[in-house]
Design a protein around this motif. Structure first.
Motif, PDB file in Angstrom:
ATOM      1  N   THR A  47     -13.762  39.734  39.202  1.00 37.42           N
ATOM      2  CA  THR A  47     -13.193  38.554  38.551  1.00 37.42           C
ATOM      3  C   THR A  47     -13.565  37.293  39.309  1.00 37.42           C
ATOM      4  O   THR A  47     -13.969  36.280  38.720  1.00 37.42           O
ATOM      5  CB  THR A  47     -11.660  38.679  38.445  1.00 37.42           C
ATOM      6  OG1 THR A  47     -11.328  39.867  37.727  1.00 37.42           O
ATOM      7  CG2 THR A  47     -11.071  37.486  37.718  1.00 37.42           C
ATOM      8  N   SER A  48     -13.439  37.336  40.633  1.00 39.44           N
ATOM      9  CA  SER A  48     -13.784  36.173  41.460  1.00 39.44           C
ATOM     10  C   SER A  48     -15.256  35.823  41.324  1.00 39.44           C
ATOM     11  O   SER A  48     -15.626  34.643  41.251  1.00 39.44           O
ATOM     12  CB  SER A  48     -13.446  36.450  42.930  1.00 39.44           C
ATOM     13  OG  SER A  48     -12.066  36.655  43.097  1.00 39.44           O
TER      14      SER A  48
ATOM     15  N   TYR B 285     -16.062  33.795  38.433  1.00 45.68           N
ATOM     16  CA  TYR B 285     -15.642  32.404  38.559  1.00 45.68           C
ATOM     17  C   TYR B 285     -16.337  31.702  39.729  1.00 45.68           C
ATOM     18  O   TYR B 285     -15.794  30.801  40.344  1.00 45.68           O
ATOM     19  CB  TYR B 285     -14.125  32.329  38.734  1.00 45.68           C
ATOM     20  CG  TYR B 285     -13.350  32.683  37.488  1.00 45.68           C
ATOM     21  CD1 TYR B 285     -13.520  31.963  36.313  1.00 45.68           C
ATOM     22  CD2 TYR B 285     -12.460  33.748  37.493  1.00 45.68           C
ATOM     23  CE1 TYR B 285     -12.801  32.291  35.172  1.00 45.68           C
ATOM     24  CE2 TYR B 285     -11.740  34.089  36.349  1.00 45.68           C
ATOM     25  CZ  TYR B 285     -11.919  33.345  35.195  1.00 45.68           C
ATOM     26  OH  TYR B 285     -11.207  33.681  34.062  1.00 45.68           O
ATOM     27  N   SER B 286     -17.554  32.174  40.048  1.00 45.14           N
ATOM     28  CA  SER B 286     -18.440  31.524  41.032  1.00 45.14           C
ATOM     29  C   SER B 286     -18.032  31.732  42.478  1.00 45.14           C
ATOM     30  O   SER B 286     -18.506  31.035  43.359  1.00 45.14           O
ATOM     31  CB  SER B 286     -18.538  30.005  40.758  1.00 45.14           C
ATOM     32  OG  SER B 286     -18.979  29.766  39.449  1.00 45.14           O
TER      33      SER B 286
ATOM     34  N   THR C 245     -24.124  30.023  32.971  1.00 50.84           N
ATOM     35  CA  THR C 245     -23.047  30.864  32.443  1.00 50.84           C
ATOM     36  C   THR C 245     -23.559  32.298  32.378  1.00 50.84           C
ATOM     37  O   THR C 245     -24.763  32.548  32.396  1.00 50.84           O
ATOM     38  CB  THR C 245     -22.593  30.421  31.038  1.00 50.84           C
ATOM     39  OG1 THR C 245     -23.732  30.419  30.148  1.00 50.84           O
ATOM     40  CG2 THR C 245     -21.979  29.042  31.068  1.00 50.84           C
TER      41      THR C 245
END
Length: 526
Positions: free
Chosen positions: A314-315, A318-319, A365
């Motif tokens: 997940t992290s 989000y970059s 993205t």
């Protein structure tokens, strides 16, 4: 003056008209008949759910602002399941899975059979819920078509990274369950299937996350001729949230319905989740179902690593990409057969995205899905938009350095994904006049045949339309080195090279397949 029906609904919550009439009669001191008439004439913000039948012509009533709320779905599911409605169990299952699941998994979680006499099929349940405006099918980037409870449009984009991370973690968990069943001899070794296979695992009239025949003495039956007839083991997994009593109900119903089938052998049934609420755990146990957690099956280290994997993935989406955390997970989860390959694929994709971001090529993205009428859909692993300059789309294949990229995957990228994505770009109002470039990044070699196919395609494509390129293992290694980021370089060296500083070639010849596939066993692991 506020409408009394609206006031009662605001306080009581969404309710069946039969229950609401009793409350209205009591509060307004009128007869039951008068209360029902008041409800039938109610207008303003009062809404009635259409298309879903209830006993005695009751209607499910709610305020407009209550639609789609947690309370709305909870009370609707309870009203339906109280009448043993398959639709209610499906809603409860969707809520237990966070309100949305991949469309392919809806028949698994719904609690309904694929097809069975006197039962609504999962496909029919989905159709009726859709027609009633309660669920819809949406395209979710990185996941594909999903079935979701109807919410505001922005809801479907929220939590996508978390959902994709959870699904990857669940696939690794299923691999661990598969190994556990094999090594204990519970499942027939080479006949364990999971939801990642082309055909969903099936026992009787139901599909599952995992299933296999079992020759344990407790479940085997014998024919009149003395031949053994195996039983089965079936398992579903859910790491979305703590299993509630309402959330466990669809699985309990599924298991009970299967056991009622006379011609299906005995079946060991498991539900694996991170945590169970006490009443759900007791209900599953009393129904003869194994309620298990990763910790109870594999120990604290594996359970912690699975939980950490979801967080790391997940992290990364989000970059916040950390190769060192991936390294720790490789060491811990690498004990699970197949887990290393799944981790390697996810790691490679995040590495490529990180390389592109560090190159300052534009807005980046990941996992975009492009849908084009008559052409289907194409997923873009990494997409970069250089404002008013170029659209740059990358396909990522993170494989073992000893492997060869399957020909069908390379062909699909070249012959389907690229043309479909190009058609989408030409329809996009902001991109339609920009040059389009497509690349295939791989950590493993491709076959000689695919290289020839690529060269022919590249020569045939007019650069005025779009361009394509191929980045093999050495190219990706150089891209890591060019960033100057030690953690990226080390991650690639540790997980995508054979060792001793060597890099796999771009092309590798395929070895002829053995005449007879070896029979696998777990003797060496005992």
């Amino acid at each position: 003056m506020a409408d009394p029906i609206e006031q009662i609904l605001a306080k009581l919550g969404p309710s069946l008209s039969s229950e609401l009439a009793a409350v209205v009669a009591d509060r307004l001191k009128i007869s039951s008949v008068a209360a029902r008439q008041r409800l039938s004439r109610a207008r303003g913000n009062v809404r009635r759910l259409s298309g879903i039948p209830f006993p005695r012509n009751a209607r499910f009533m709610y305020l407009e602002k209550q639609f789609g709320s947690a309370e709305y779905w909870h009370r609707l599911a309870n009203a339906l399941t109280a009448n043993n409605s398959a639709l209610g169990y499906a809603i409860a299952a969707l809520r237990q899975h966070g309100g949305m699941v991949p469309a392919r998994q809806f028949p698994i979680i719904s609690g309904s059979p694929v097809r069975q006499l006197k039962h609504l099929a999962a496909e029919t349940v989905l159709q009726r819920l859709t027609e009633a405006g309660l669920v819809r099918t949406v395209a979710v980037p990185g996941i594909g078509e999903c079935v979701a409870l109807v919410q505001e449009e922005k809801y479907y984009a929220v939590g996508t990274a978390e959902m994709r991370a959870r699904l990857i973690t669940e696939e690794i968990l299923l691999s661990a369950v598969r190994d556990w069943l094999r090594k204990l001899g519970i499942a027939s070794y080479n006949l364990v299937s999971t939801r990642t296979d082309q055909k969903l695992p099936q026992v009787g009239t139901f599909v599952w996350d995992l299933s296999a025949p079992s020759y344990l003495g407790a479940v085997v039956r014998f024919t009149r001729e003395g031949e053994p007839k195996p039983g089965f083991v079936a398992c579903d997994v859910n790491l979305a949230s703590d299993i509630t009593l309402d959330g466990a109900a669809p699985f309990i119903r599924k298991c009970a319905t299967l056991r009622a089938l006379r011609n299906v052998g005995s079946c060991i049934q498991l539900l694996v989740a991170d945590r169970f609420q006490k009443d759900a755990f007791l209900a599953l146990r009393s129904a003869g179902i194994i309620a298990a957690t990763p910790k109870s099956l594999f120990g604290q280290d594996i359970a912690d690593a699975l939980r950490e994997l979801t967080s790391v993935l997940t992290s990364a989406a989000y970059s916040t990409f950390d190769p060192e955390q991936f390294g720790h997970l490789f060491r811990t989860l690498g004990k699970i057969s197949g887990a290393t390959n799944q981790l390697r694929g996810a790691l490679f994709e995040y590495m490529v995205a990180d390389i592109v971001k560090r190159s300052n090529l534009g807005d980046v993205t990941t996992n975009r899905v492009f849908k084009v009428p008559d052409k289907g859909k194409a997923e873009i692993d990494v997409l970069t938009i250089q404002q008013n300059q170029k659209v740059f789309a990358i396909e990522c294949k993170g494989y073992s350095p000893h492997a060869i990229i399957p020909d069908d995957l390379f062909k699909r990228w070249l012959q389907h994904n690229v043309p479909t994505a190009y058609a989408y770009i030409r329809q996009h109002p902001e991109w339609q006049n920009l040059p389009a470039h497509f690349e295939f990044w791989t950590s493993a070699p491709i076959s000689e045949e695919m290289l020839a196919l690529f060269k022919n395609a590249k020569a045939a494509i007019k650069p005025s339309r779009y361009t394509i390129d191929l980045r093999g293992p050495l190219d990706v290694w150089k891209a890591c080195v060019d960033t100057g980021e030690k953690s990226l370089i080390d991650a690639y060296s540790n997980h995508f090279t054979p060792g001793e500083g060597s890099i796999p070639p771009l092309v590798r010849s395929r070895r002829p397949a053995p005449a007879t596939a070896p029979v696998e066993d777990d003797w060496d692991d005992l």
